[in-house]
Design a protein around this motif. Structure first.
Motif, short mmCIF file in Angstrom:
data_model
loop_
_atom_site.label_atom_id
_atom_site.label_comp_id
_atom_site.label_asym_id
_atom_site.label_seq_id
_atom_site.Cartn_x
_atom_site.Cartn_y
_atom_site.Cartn_z
N THR A 384 2.37 -0.45 -1.70
CA THR A 384 0.94 -0.46 -1.37
C THR A 384 0.18 0.07 -2.57
O THR A 384 0.40 1.21 -3.01
CB THR A 384 0.65 0.39 -0.13
N PHE A 385 -0.74 -0.76 -3.09
CA PHE A 385 -1.54 -0.39 -4.26
C PHE A 385 -2.91 0.09 -3.78
O PHE A 385 -3.52 -0.50 -2.89
CB PHE A 385 -1.73 -1.59 -5.19
N ARG A 386 -3.41 1.16 -4.42
CA ARG A 386 -4.73 1.72 -4.07
C ARG A 386 -5.46 2.10 -5.36
O ARG A 386 -4.84 2.41 -6.37
CB ARG A 386 -4.59 2.97 -3.19
N TYR A 387 -6.80 2.08 -5.27
CA TYR A 387 -7.60 2.63 -6.37
C TYR A 387 -8.65 3.56 -5.78
O TYR A 387 -9.00 3.47 -4.60
CB TYR A 387 -8.26 1.53 -7.21
N THR A 421 -2.87 3.94 -7.92
CA THR A 421 -1.54 4.42 -7.53
C THR A 421 -0.83 3.34 -6.74
O THR A 421 -1.46 2.40 -6.23
CB THR A 421 -1.64 5.70 -6.68
N VAL A 422 0.51 3.47 -6.66
CA VAL A 422 1.29 2.59 -5.81
C VAL A 422 2.23 3.46 -4.98
O VAL A 422 2.81 4.42 -5.49
CB VAL A 422 2.08 1.54 -6.64
N GLN A 423 2.32 3.15 -3.71
CA GLN A 423 3.20 3.90 -2.81
C GLN A 423 4.34 2.98 -2.38
O GLN A 423 4.14 1.88 -1.87
CB GLN A 423 2.41 4.36 -1.57
N TYR A 424 5.58 3.48 -2.64
CA TYR A 424 6.78 2.73 -2.27
C TYR A 424 7.29 3.27 -0.94
O TYR A 424 7.48 4.48 -0.77
CB TYR A 424 7.84 2.88 -3.36
N SER A 425 7.58 2.36 -0.01
CA SER A 425 7.99 2.77 1.34
C SER A 425 9.42 3.29 1.38
O SER A 425 9.78 4.08 2.26
CB SER A 425 7.87 1.58 2.30
#
Length: 777
Positions: A384-387, A421-425
């Motif tokens: 999941t990518f966020r800014y 950022t990117v969140q890896y599950s």
């Protein structure tokens, strides 16, 4: 006494044959017999020389009187016979070569002969032997006949001993047998049945070591000695000896990551090593473990290195768990197979450290791809990518499922810096993680402002031209300036376009000339500034209105006539030249528009005003007419006089070359006084005496100023009132009166001419710049 004799029977005797060689003083002594009548006596001495005897030397070699032959290592017997039994001295046997004379053997003479033996180590070769008897006191030195000795090379026997069996890779010793003479020199080479040299014995050594690694070979190796021979020994080859080579055994030691036990994480390959094999071992070493089903699994394998070690990396994807790993060497022709003791590898689940890779060239208006990195191969799950915006608010960009690792930032994301950022599950084998923020810089979108095709390139001064621009991105805001570039970096903003408008009008009052104009976009929050290619723009001169006026309504000679150019535009530059015909009256440099001239003589004149023009205004011409009056003055007081004379004066006239004097009894100068109807005086004069007048009479006079061309410039009028004559009688009174009245007619005529010249008419003509020729009076 050497000898004696009976004189009765002989007078001589013989000396002993064994008388030693030498010189003797010999006398004969007579000894009478008893009763002899003769007396005894002694003779004079005589010298007796006994020379040495020449001996006979009979030499033999090995019993042969001339020659002998034998191999190296055997001695020859050299002997001499035939000498006198009482001979003494020595006999020497020798030979001569290039290095000198050498003694083979020698012996003392006894019983008429001698015998000795040569050395058994006399080198092989041919020898010419000389036998030399030394002689003694009674026998002279002598030599025997030459003897020939031939020493041939010995034919040796060579043999070796070696171990019947050796292990591959182990050196062993090959020893020579005792058959080869101790004094033999040269080498003995040990070769196998293929002719391969294994080692060499360099005499006087008696053995050598085989260090060459001999592979295991069926039937073993047949080692054969070959003697090289030397000057005294012929080459020789011995019988072969069999040596069997057996395979080498070894102990194999395995390690994982350099130790007997190791721990690693999923996704990280463990390095497996094995050592202990002899250098030169070949073949494959395989690292294996037995899985839960009892099946042997291979982790990795590699061939043995030159140093007897092997290393390979196990699979990085080895699942979590504990593994007992052994190294299995398959062996080769010279090395026995072997298996190491087990080592333990523990594989733990892998952590993750997902990151955002810095994108290249993020620009407003274009979707930018952001990509997650450092994701283990084979990992599953989602990203999941966020800014984060400028207010600190987080926004999801997208969520993707591996193996997809990227998504796009919105194309309309305003220019600026955004922490992404990117969140890896995570999945079964990998822990979840969140990356550090990476600042993604969204740059302003480039712009390329240009003048639109077909934009005008010229206009007439006073007329506005509209210039359009193009090339700006949709949605761009802000201002486009049209800038004229001047010398030395000077710039002038001609007009501005406020987007979304796409054009602006140049000032109508833009000065004439050629301009280099560039469109300059100032940019906005999301778009870069830009400047387009220059446009060459020309402003041509416009039509110029022009008029001319004379300031004085009735100009008079002698005063300055003021000429004025009218109707010219305020910004016009250049000059206006006022002319009468081809004569330049005066010239002004704008913005001055008025000048004065004093050259217009009395009369009517046409004055032309010529405008030179400039970059913005075209040349123009206008004209007008004006009449210049003569100077006309009147002296109200009578001039002083006598009954018959008067002195008149007048003001000087500018430019007058002379004056004409008219005197009359009538105000209209219809009755001139004789002699005074236009009498001339120089222009330098301003007075004259008038004579011949009648007493108590009123006279009118006029002074007319003229220039060199006879043009009347001025008039001056006055009166003379002659004084009364006291009452008297005498002739002449009537004559004076008659004379004055007689001249009145002439003066009156001139007076009318002059009076006519004093009439001034003023007409004004104005020529418009458009050349219509319209006049007004």
């Amino acid at each position: 006494m050497l000898c004696s004799t009976d004189i009765d029977t002989s007078t001589s005797c013989a000396t002993p044959a064994t008388l030693p060689a030498g010189q003797y003083s010999v006398v004969a002594v007579f000894i009478p017999t008893p009763g002899s009548p003769y007396a005894g006596s002694t003779s004079a001495a005589k010298t007796l020389t006994v020379a040495k005897a020449a001996p006979t030397v009979n030499a033999t070699i090995d019993g042969d009187p001339s020659s002998a032959s034998h191999p190296y290592g055997v001695a020859s017997t050299l002997a001499v016979t035939g000498l006198a039994a009482d001979a003494t001295g020595t006999v020497t046997f020798s030979y001569t070569d290039v290095s000198g004379t050498h003694t083979l053997c020698s012996g003392a003479v006894a019983n008429g002969g001698v015998s000795c033996a040569t050395s058994a180590t006399l080198p092989a070769g041919s020898y010419a032997i000389t036998t030399a008897y030394s002689g003694d006191a009674n026998y002279a030195a002598a030599t025997g006949d030459a003897l020939e000795l031939t020493v041939t090379q010995a034919e040796p026997t060579v043999s070796i001993t070696a171990p019947a069996q050796t292990v591959y890779g182990q050196p062993f010793t090959v020893a020579l047998g005792d058959e080869l003479p101790a004094d033999a020199t040269g080498t003995v080479k040990i070769t196998d049945q293929d002719g391969t040299l294994l080692c060499t014995v360099t005499l006087p050594a008696r053995d050598c070591e085989v260090t060459a690694v001999l592979p295991v070979r069926a039937g073993g190796y047949q080692l054969t000695p070959t003697y090289s021979g030397d000057a005294n020994h012929t080459p020789a080859t011995g019988s072969p000896v069999t040596v069997a080579v057996t395979a080498q055994t070894s102990t194999l030691t395995a390690k994982v990551n350099g130790s007997a036990t190791a721990t690693t994480t999923y996704g990280t390959a463990a390095t497996l090593t094995a050592s202990g094999l002899p250098a030169g071992a070949t073949g494959l070493v395989t690292f294996t473990y037995v899985d839960g089903d009892g099946v042997t699994q291979t982790l990795c394998s590699d061939n043995v290195g030159a140093d007897g070690t092997v290393s390979c990396d196990g699979p990085a994807a080895l699942g979590a768990g504990e593994y007992e790993i052994t190294a299995v060497y398959e062996g080769d022709a010279n090395h026995e197979p072997t298996t190491s003791a087990a080592v333990t590898l523990t594989v733990q689940p892998a952590g993750t450290g997902v990151v955002v890779e810095q994108p290249a060239g993020a620009v407003f208006g274009t979707a930018t791809t952001v990509t997650a990195g450092s994701i283990p191969a084979g990992a599953g799950g989602t990203l999941t990518f966020r800014y984060e915006d400028a207010d600190g608010v987080s926004h999801d960009i997208c969520t993707v499922t591996l193996p997809t690792t990227s998504c796009e930032l919105p194309a309309d994301l305003p220019a600026g810096t955004y922490p992404v950022t990117v969140q890896y599950s995570g999945d079964a084998d990998h822990a979840g993680s969140t990356s550090p923020a990476v600042d993604v810089v969204v740059a302003k979108q480039p712009s390329d402002v240009q003048f639109a095709p077909g934009a005008p390139t010229t206009t007439v001064h006073g007329t506005s031209a509209t210039l359009p621009v193009t090339g700006l991105p949709d949605g761009a805001t802000g201002t486009v300036r049209l800038v004229a570039l001047g010398a030395g970096g000077a710039e002038t903003v001609l007009c501005e376009i406020t987007l979304p408008a796409t054009s602006c009008a140049l000032p109508a009052d833009l000065a004439g000339g050629t301009y280099t104009i560039v469109p300059r976009y100032l940019g906005d929050a999301n778009h870069e500034p830009s400047q387009g290619a220059a446009l060459t723009f020309t402003v041509t001169p416009g039509t110029t209105p022009l008029g001319v006026t004379v300031a004085e309504n009735k100009p008079v000679w002698g005063g300055a006539v003021t000429l004025t150019a009218t109707e010219l535009p305020t910004g016009a530059t250049g000059t206006v030249t006022f002319r009468e015909g081809t004569t330049v009256l005066c010239t002004v440099n704008l913005p001055t528009r008025t000048c004065a001239t004093s050259v217009l003589k009395p009369g009517e004149h046409t004055v032309t005003a010529s405008y030179s023009g400039d970059a913005s205004y075209a040349p123009a011409v206008a004209e007008t007419t004006t009449t210049v009056s003569i100077i006309s003055t009147v002296d109200p007081k009578p001039e002083p006089s006598t009954p018959t004379t008067s002195k008149i004066t007048w003001p000087a006239t500018p430019g007058a070359a002379g004056y004409r004097i008219i005197v009359s009894t009538s105000p209209d100068f219809s009755n001139p006084v004789p002699g005074w109807n236009g009498r001339g005086v120089l222009g330098s004069e301003t007075s004259i005496d008038i004579s011949g007048l009648d007493p108590n009479t009123t006279y009118y006079f006029r002074v007319v100023g003229v220039d060199a061309d006879g043009v009347v410039l001025s008039t001056h009028d006055g009166r003379i009132i002659t004084a009364a004559v006291p009452a008297a009688t005498g002739p002449g009174s009537g004559l004076a009166s008659t004379g004055v009245n007689g001249a009145a007619g002439l003066l009156g005529g001139v007076g009318m001419l002059v009076a006519g010249a004093a009439l001034v008419l003023l007409r004004s003509r104005r020529r418009r710049a458009d050349g219509t020729g319209e006049t007004t009076a």
